[in-house]
Each structure stands twice: as C-alpha cells, then as structure tokens.
Design an enzyme around this catalytic site. Sequence first.
Site, PDB file in Angstrom:
ATOM      1  N   CYS A  81       0.872  -1.172   0.000  1.00  0.00           N
ATOM      2  CA  CYS A  81       0.000   0.000   0.000  1.00  0.00           C
ATOM      3  C   CYS A  81       0.911   1.224   0.000  1.00  0.00           C
ATOM      4  O   CYS A  81       1.805   1.330   0.854  1.00  0.00           O
ATOM      5  CB  CYS A  81      -0.844  -0.041   1.272  1.00  0.00           C
ATOM      6  SG  CYS A  81      -1.818   1.438   1.576  1.00  0.00           S
ATOM      7  N   CYS A 194      -0.474   3.936  -6.276  1.00  0.00           N
ATOM      8  CA  CYS A 194      -1.516   3.350  -5.437  1.00  0.00           C
ATOM      9  C   CYS A 194      -1.741   1.940  -5.954  1.00  0.00           C
ATOM     10  O   CYS A 194      -1.809   1.732  -7.178  1.00  0.00           O
ATOM     11  CB  CYS A 194      -2.809   4.163  -5.548  1.00  0.00           C
ATOM     12  SG  CYS A 194      -4.215   3.383  -4.733  1.00  0.00           S
TER      13      CYS A 194
HETATM   14  N1  DGL Z   1      -4.111   0.734  -1.904  1.00  0.00           N
HETATM   15  C1  DGL Z   1      -3.879   1.960  -1.206  1.00  0.00           C
HETATM   16  C2  DGL Z   1      -2.571   2.615  -1.660  1.00  0.00           C
HETATM   17  O1  DGL Z   1      -1.779   2.013  -2.351  1.00  0.00           O
HETATM   18  C3  DGL Z   1      -4.979   2.976  -1.389  1.00  0.00           C
HETATM   19  C4  DGL Z   1      -6.279   2.656  -0.746  1.00  0.00           C
HETATM   20  C5  DGL Z   1      -6.564   3.452   0.483  1.00  0.00           C
HETATM   21  O2  DGL Z   1      -6.686   4.676   0.440  1.00  0.00           O
HETATM   22  O3  DGL Z   1      -6.673   2.808   1.508  1.00  0.00           O
HETATM   23  O4  DGL Z   1      -2.322   3.737  -1.306  1.00  0.00           O
END
Ligand code: DGL
Length: 282
Positions: A81, A194
């Site tokens: 993440c 992301c």
């Molecule tokens: N998957 C998360 C990232 O890579 C984004 C999702 C979220 O905001 O929790 O930042």
Amino acid sequence: METSGFFMKSNQPIGIFDSGIGGLTVAKAVKDALPNENIIYFGDTAHLPYGDKSTAAIQAYSVRISDMLLKMNCKVILIACNSASSAAYDLVTEYVGKKAKVFDVINPTIDFIRENYKGGKIGLIGTKQTVSSEVYKKKIEELSMGIQFSALATSLLVPMIEEGIHNDQISHEIINRYLADPSLSAIESLILGCTHYPIIKDEISTYYRNGSKAVGIIDSAETVAKALKAYLEYNQLINKERRAAPDRFMVSDFTKSFEHITKIFFGKEVHLEQRLIWDEHN
Ligand code: DGL
C-alpha cells in the site's frame, strides 16, 4: 544487496498487507513471479481507506498488522500500500528489526528509476496521504539525477475501482480529467502510486496512446515483485518445498462484496477469512 543479520528460513511465508483489497494486485504480481511461495495476505478493511487517514493512525495500524504477520512466522513483510509505505515504512522496519525483511512499494520504484532514467519529468498519481507525504518527491530529489517530479492526488480513483467502475465511459472521463491536469503535462513516465491502479493501467495507457507523446507507466506491483524475487534468490530464501502451504487471505472486516471483488484484483476469487486484530488487543 543486504544479506547479513536476518534469521529467516526459506519455507516461511511472505506476509503482505494493504488497507483493503488493492494490495491483491501486488500479491498477484508476487505469486506470478514466485509461484512456490506461501502468501499470507491481510487487508485492513475495517480501517479502509488509509489514503484519507492521519499518518499516526496509519502507523498504528501498520505496526499492529506487522506484529500479527511476525507471529504467523513470515520471512518477509511486504507493505502493499503506497499510503502505508509513505507513512509507516521506517517505523515498521524498526519494529520488525532482524525478524523479517520489510519491503514497501516505494523503494523498489525509486531503485527502478535510478537504474532506468536519466533526467526528464516523471509524474505520479496517488492518494492524498501518499501525495502530501512527499516521500516520492524527496526520494527522487535525493537521487540527484535532475528529474523533475510532480504528483497529483486522484482521490476518486480508489472508490471508483472498488465500485467496479472501470473500462467504461464514466471511468474514462474521470481518468482523462485527472491525467489532463496541467501538473502532469509533458511527463515522460507516470508512477501508479496506489496499489489499486494496476486495474486501470490499460485505460491510462490508452489515454497516453491517444495523445501526442509516449508516456511510460511505472507499475509498483511489478517492480516490487521483481525486487522481492531478486532478494530471495540472492539470499537463498526461495521456497524449495514441493508443496507450499495454501495461501491465506484475511480481512479485518468481512463483507461478501469484498470477497466478490477479490477477483478483479487477484485474477481469481479467493476465500476471505475475517481476523479481528485491532479490537482483541484493546
Ligand atoms: N491501496 C492503497 C494505496 O496504495 C490505497 C487505498 C486506500 O486509500 O486505503 O495507497
């Protein structure tokens, strides 16, 4: 490459976590690159989205999850993440110490840029947390390669993807509007900052294919999977057991709809187990 001081065995699992199911794009890339590894995935769906949370909250969640993955005997903890990587990588690395190797999704991307770029302008799209942390900006500046960098928070993309809206007219319009932002003009490459965004990679590529200038897409899911593979090979930590244990996929708040959309992210539906890690300690 770092080697010394860790006490891991090759048959231990790889722990991967994200705020929810977006990190399954990273888990998929890891599984494609390292099919014999046993994965334990944790999606903190009870606290989703991380992108709008404070740094302190994301740090607290990340340390708690890492603790759980350590107790499950993971040799690697992969922060799948960008929001958690930007807020909590240093803290998690310190907390985990020599018990496991910690990977995030940002440092492998920076290494990729160091090895493949010579100046130019690179853009990034990501959550508010990732963009406002300026972690990518600082790390690219530290490379001293004369790379110009600009980042845009694209907050509608995560809920859009989680609603299953992609590859249609609405998603095209939202994506095109963001990518047309002046801050991303004249870029040579775009970092997908992301872990949800690999799902819309084709739409992003199409936007640039229709434009006047070729723009490369830097997908951190692929980059981190390659870096992890190289690390495990170099340190002889590739799992050689002929039958790896079954992978496990856990979430802190289970709903059927989460289970249903795992298919979009992981390429196939997976069985989600609910695991309450937060409340049981309070
Ligand atoms: N998957 C998360 C990232 O890579 C984004 C999702 C979220 O905001 O929790 O930042």
